[in-house]
Design a protein around this motif. Structure first.
Motif, PDB file in Angstrom:
ATOM      1  N   PRO A 106       0.799  -1.230   0.000  1.00 51.25           N
ATOM      2  CA  PRO A 106       0.000   0.000   0.000  1.00 51.25           C
ATOM      3  C   PRO A 106       0.833   1.283   0.000  1.00 51.25           C
ATOM      4  O   PRO A 106       0.316   2.356  -0.301  1.00 51.25           O
ATOM      5  CB  PRO A 106      -0.816  -0.098   1.302  1.00 51.25           C
ATOM      6  CG  PRO A 106      -0.844  -1.542   1.630  1.00 51.25           C
ATOM      7  CD  PRO A 106       0.467  -2.088   1.130  1.00 51.25           C
ATOM      8  N   TYR A 107       2.104   1.199   0.326  1.00 52.25           N
ATOM      9  CA  TYR A 107       2.967   2.375   0.393  1.00 52.25           C
ATOM     10  C   TYR A 107       3.711   2.660  -0.910  1.00 52.25           C
ATOM     11  O   TYR A 107       4.505   3.587  -0.976  1.00 52.25           O
ATOM     12  CB  TYR A 107       3.962   2.227   1.551  1.00 52.25           C
ATOM     13  CG  TYR A 107       3.271   2.103   2.874  1.00 52.25           C
ATOM     14  CD1 TYR A 107       2.667   3.206   3.473  1.00 52.25           C
ATOM     15  CD2 TYR A 107       3.183   0.870   3.509  1.00 52.25           C
ATOM     16  CE1 TYR A 107       2.001   3.089   4.682  1.00 52.25           C
ATOM     17  CE2 TYR A 107       2.523   0.746   4.723  1.00 52.25           C
ATOM     18  CZ  TYR A 107       1.937   1.857   5.298  1.00 52.25           C
ATOM     19  OH  TYR A 107       1.273   1.733   6.489  1.00 52.25           O
ATOM     20  N   ARG A 108       3.431   1.867  -1.943  1.00 48.27           N
ATOM     21  CA  ARG A 108       4.122   2.087  -3.221  1.00 48.27           C
ATOM     22  C   ARG A 108       3.644   3.400  -3.847  1.00 48.27           C
ATOM     23  O   ARG A 108       2.521   3.834  -3.590  1.00 48.27           O
ATOM     24  CB  ARG A 108       3.878   0.925  -4.175  1.00 48.27           C
ATOM     25  CG  ARG A 108       2.476   0.858  -4.719  1.00 48.27           C
ATOM     26  CD  ARG A 108       2.227  -0.452  -5.467  1.00 48.27           C
ATOM     27  NE  ARG A 108       0.907  -0.493  -6.019  1.00 48.27           N
ATOM     28  CZ  ARG A 108      -0.200  -0.784  -5.361  1.00 48.27           C
ATOM     29  NH1 ARG A 108      -0.142  -1.050  -4.068  1.00 48.27           N
ATOM     30  NH2 ARG A 108      -1.369  -0.804  -5.965  1.00 48.27           N
ATOM     31  N   PRO A 109       4.493   4.042  -4.638  1.00 49.86           N
ATOM     32  CA  PRO A 109       4.082   5.297  -5.271  1.00 49.86           C
ATOM     33  C   PRO A 109       3.069   5.030  -6.385  1.00 49.86           C
ATOM     34  O   PRO A 109       3.088   3.976  -7.006  1.00 49.86           O
ATOM     35  CB  PRO A 109       5.390   5.848  -5.842  1.00 49.86           C
ATOM     36  CG  PRO A 109       6.240   4.641  -6.063  1.00 49.86           C
ATOM     37  CD  PRO A 109       5.863   3.664  -4.986  1.00 49.86           C
ATOM     38  N   ARG A 110       2.180   5.975  -6.593  1.00 46.49           N
ATOM     39  CA  ARG A 110       1.204   5.872  -7.684  1.00 46.49           C
ATOM     40  C   ARG A 110       1.121   7.212  -8.390  1.00 46.49           C
ATOM     41  O   ARG A 110       1.137   8.258  -7.753  1.00 46.49           O
ATOM     42  CB  ARG A 110      -0.178   5.484  -7.167  1.00 46.49           C
ATOM     43  CG  ARG A 110      -0.198   4.086  -6.595  1.00 46.49           C
ATOM     44  CD  ARG A 110      -1.597   3.569  -6.411  1.00 46.49           C
ATOM     45  NE  ARG A 110      -2.093   3.070  -7.690  1.00 46.49           N
ATOM     46  CZ  ARG A 110      -3.341   3.220  -8.093  1.00 46.49           C
ATOM     47  NH1 ARG A 110      -4.219   3.864  -7.367  1.00 46.49           N
ATOM     48  NH2 ARG A 110      -3.724   2.736  -9.252  1.00 46.49           N
ATOM     49  N   GLN A 111       0.988   7.162  -9.697  1.00 50.97           N
ATOM     50  CA  GLN A 111       0.786   8.375 -10.479  1.00 50.97           C
ATOM     51  C   GLN A 111      -0.670   8.801 -10.356  1.00 50.97           C
ATOM     52  O   GLN A 111      -1.533   8.016  -9.981  1.00 50.97           O
ATOM     53  CB  GLN A 111       1.094   8.119 -11.950  1.00 50.97           C
ATOM     54  CG  GLN A 111       2.543   7.825 -12.216  1.00 50.97           C
ATOM     55  CD  GLN A 111       2.765   7.509 -13.683  1.00 50.97           C
ATOM     56  OE1 GLN A 111       1.948   6.874 -14.321  1.00 50.97           O
ATOM     57  NE2 GLN A 111       3.892   7.957 -14.200  1.00 50.97           N
ATOM     58  N   VAL A 112      -0.934  10.045 -10.733  1.00 47.27           N
ATOM     59  CA  VAL A 112      -2.311  10.519 -10.777  1.00 47.27           C
ATOM     60  C   VAL A 112      -3.047   9.692 -11.828  1.00 47.27           C
ATOM     61  O   VAL A 112      -2.493   9.335 -12.859  1.00 47.27           O
ATOM     62  CB  VAL A 112      -2.334  12.022 -11.142  1.00 47.27           C
ATOM     63  CG1 VAL A 112      -3.746  12.516 -11.325  1.00 47.27           C
ATOM     64  CG2 VAL A 112      -1.600  12.820 -10.089  1.00 47.27           C
ATOM     65  N   CYS A 113      -4.285   9.392 -11.551  1.00 43.86           N
ATOM     66  CA  CYS A 113      -5.082   8.563 -12.466  1.00 43.86           C
ATOM     67  C   CYS A 113      -5.111   9.168 -13.860  1.00 43.86           C
ATOM     68  O   CYS A 113      -5.099  10.379 -14.024  1.00 43.86           O
ATOM     69  CB  CYS A 113      -6.497   8.419 -11.946  1.00 43.86           C
ATOM     70  SG  CYS A 113      -6.571   7.569 -10.377  1.00 43.86           S
ATOM     71  N   ARG A 114      -5.193   8.307 -14.845  1.00 41.52           N
ATOM     72  CA  ARG A 114      -5.268   8.767 -16.226  1.00 41.52           C
ATOM     73  C   ARG A 114      -6.612   8.349 -16.817  1.00 41.52           C
ATOM     74  O   ARG A 114      -7.177   7.333 -16.439  1.00 41.52           O
ATOM     75  CB  ARG A 114      -4.111   8.199 -17.043  1.00 41.52           C
ATOM     76  CG  ARG A 114      -4.046   6.692 -17.024  1.00 41.52           C
ATOM     77  CD  ARG A 114      -2.872   6.197 -17.856  1.00 41.52           C
ATOM     78  NE  ARG A 114      -2.905   4.751 -17.825  1.00 41.52           N
ATOM     79  CZ  ARG A 114      -1.935   3.985 -17.373  1.00 41.52           C
ATOM     80  NH1 ARG A 114      -0.826   4.529 -16.936  1.00 41.52           N
ATOM     81  NH2 ARG A 114      -2.054   2.683 -17.367  1.00 41.52           N
ATOM     82  N   ASP A 115      -7.132   9.132 -17.714  1.00 41.26           N
ATOM     83  CA  ASP A 115      -8.384   8.832 -18.409  1.00 41.26           C
ATOM     84  C   ASP A 115      -9.561   8.649 -17.467  1.00 41.26           C
ATOM     85  O   ASP A 115     -10.547   8.022 -17.836  1.00 41.26           O
ATOM     86  CB  ASP A 115      -8.233   7.575 -19.283  1.00 41.26           C
ATOM     87  CG  ASP A 115      -7.117   7.743 -20.307  1.00 41.26           C
ATOM     88  OD1 ASP A 115      -6.408   6.767 -20.532  1.00 41.26           O
ATOM     89  OD2 ASP A 115      -6.991   8.824 -20.870  1.00 41.26           O
ATOM     90  N   GLY A 116      -9.481   9.128 -16.231  1.00 41.88           N
ATOM     91  CA  GLY A 116     -10.588   9.025 -15.301  1.00 41.88           C
ATOM     92  C   GLY A 116     -10.921   7.620 -14.854  1.00 41.88           C
ATOM     93  O   GLY A 116     -11.944   7.381 -14.232  1.00 41.88           O
ATOM     94  N   ILE A 117     -10.057   6.658 -15.140  1.00 42.54           N
ATOM     95  CA  ILE A 117     -10.334   5.253 -14.841  1.00 42.54           C
ATOM     96  C   ILE A 117     -10.458   5.017 -13.342  1.00 42.54           C
ATOM     97  O   ILE A 117     -11.293   4.243 -12.910  1.00 42.54           O
ATOM     98  CB  ILE A 117      -9.268   4.329 -15.456  1.00 42.54           C
ATOM     99  CG1 ILE A 117      -9.405   4.341 -16.960  1.00 42.54           C
ATOM    100  CG2 ILE A 117      -9.383   2.917 -14.928  1.00 42.54           C
ATOM    101  CD1 ILE A 117      -8.335   3.600 -17.698  1.00 42.54           C
ATOM    102  N   CYS A 118      -9.651   5.668 -12.540  1.00 42.19           N
ATOM    103  CA  CYS A 118      -9.673   5.363 -11.108  1.00 42.19           C
ATOM    104  C   CYS A 118     -10.182   6.542 -10.286  1.00 42.19           C
ATOM    105  O   CYS A 118      -9.765   6.733  -9.166  1.00 42.19           O
ATOM    106  CB  CYS A 118      -8.302   4.904 -10.638  1.00 42.19           C
ATOM    107  SG  CYS A 118      -6.999   6.078 -10.980  1.00 42.19           S
ATOM    108  N   ASP A 119     -11.123   7.332 -10.837  1.00 44.59           N
ATOM    109  CA  ASP A 119     -11.697   8.436 -10.071  1.00 44.59           C
ATOM    110  C   ASP A 119     -12.161   7.964  -8.706  1.00 44.59           C
ATOM    111  O   ASP A 119     -12.828   6.942  -8.585  1.00 44.59           O
ATOM    112  CB  ASP A 119     -12.888   9.043 -10.823  1.00 44.59           C
ATOM    113  CG  ASP A 119     -12.446   9.917 -11.982  1.00 44.59           C
ATOM    114  OD1 ASP A 119     -11.259  10.286 -11.994  1.00 44.59           O
ATOM    115  OD2 ASP A 119     -13.273  10.224 -12.858  1.00 44.59           O
TER     116      ASP A 119
END
Length: 122
Positions: A106-119
């Protein structure tokens, strides 16, 4: 996939570490490892939240495994990595490593969602 021993890895494509690691495996064993970003469309038997929480792999027989077992399935297919699968497969090693992986994931880095897929997920 045409190879009878191939697997599909469902990984978090919004995580740069995950993307880099999975791309490396697929590059070394392109006929054996197919990558599938779990932020996009998923088959009905793969839960998005679970797949985002830990690596999931579909084995050649169709069974989906996750966590450390999923890494083992990949490493067994990557040339030069079988020793790592062999070394970490025994339960007395695998179980603590799986717990550590699930605690750290859960502490891994994540980019901002793209294409609204993970709003709404971040």
């Amino acid at each position: 996939m045409t190879n009878a021993n191939a697997v599909i890895a469902y990984f978090d494509g919004l995580c740069p570490i995950c993307r880099h690691e999975m791309a490396g495996y697929a590059r070394r064993a392109p006929d054996l490892i197919q990558l599938h970003d779990c932020n996009g469309e998923l088959p009905g038997d793969v839960d998005r939240e679970a797949a985002l929480a830990s690596l999931h792999v579909r084995l050649p027989d169709g069974v989906v495994v996750d966590g450390w077992i999923a890494f083992l399935a990949i490493w067994e297919r990557v040339p030069g990595w079988g020793w790592l699968a062999w070394l970490t497969r025994p339960a007395w090693i695998r179980v603590p490593l799986d717990r550590l992986y699930r605690w750290l994931a859960p502490y891994r880095p994540r980019q901002v969602c793209r294409d609204g897929i993970c709003d709404g997920r971040i």
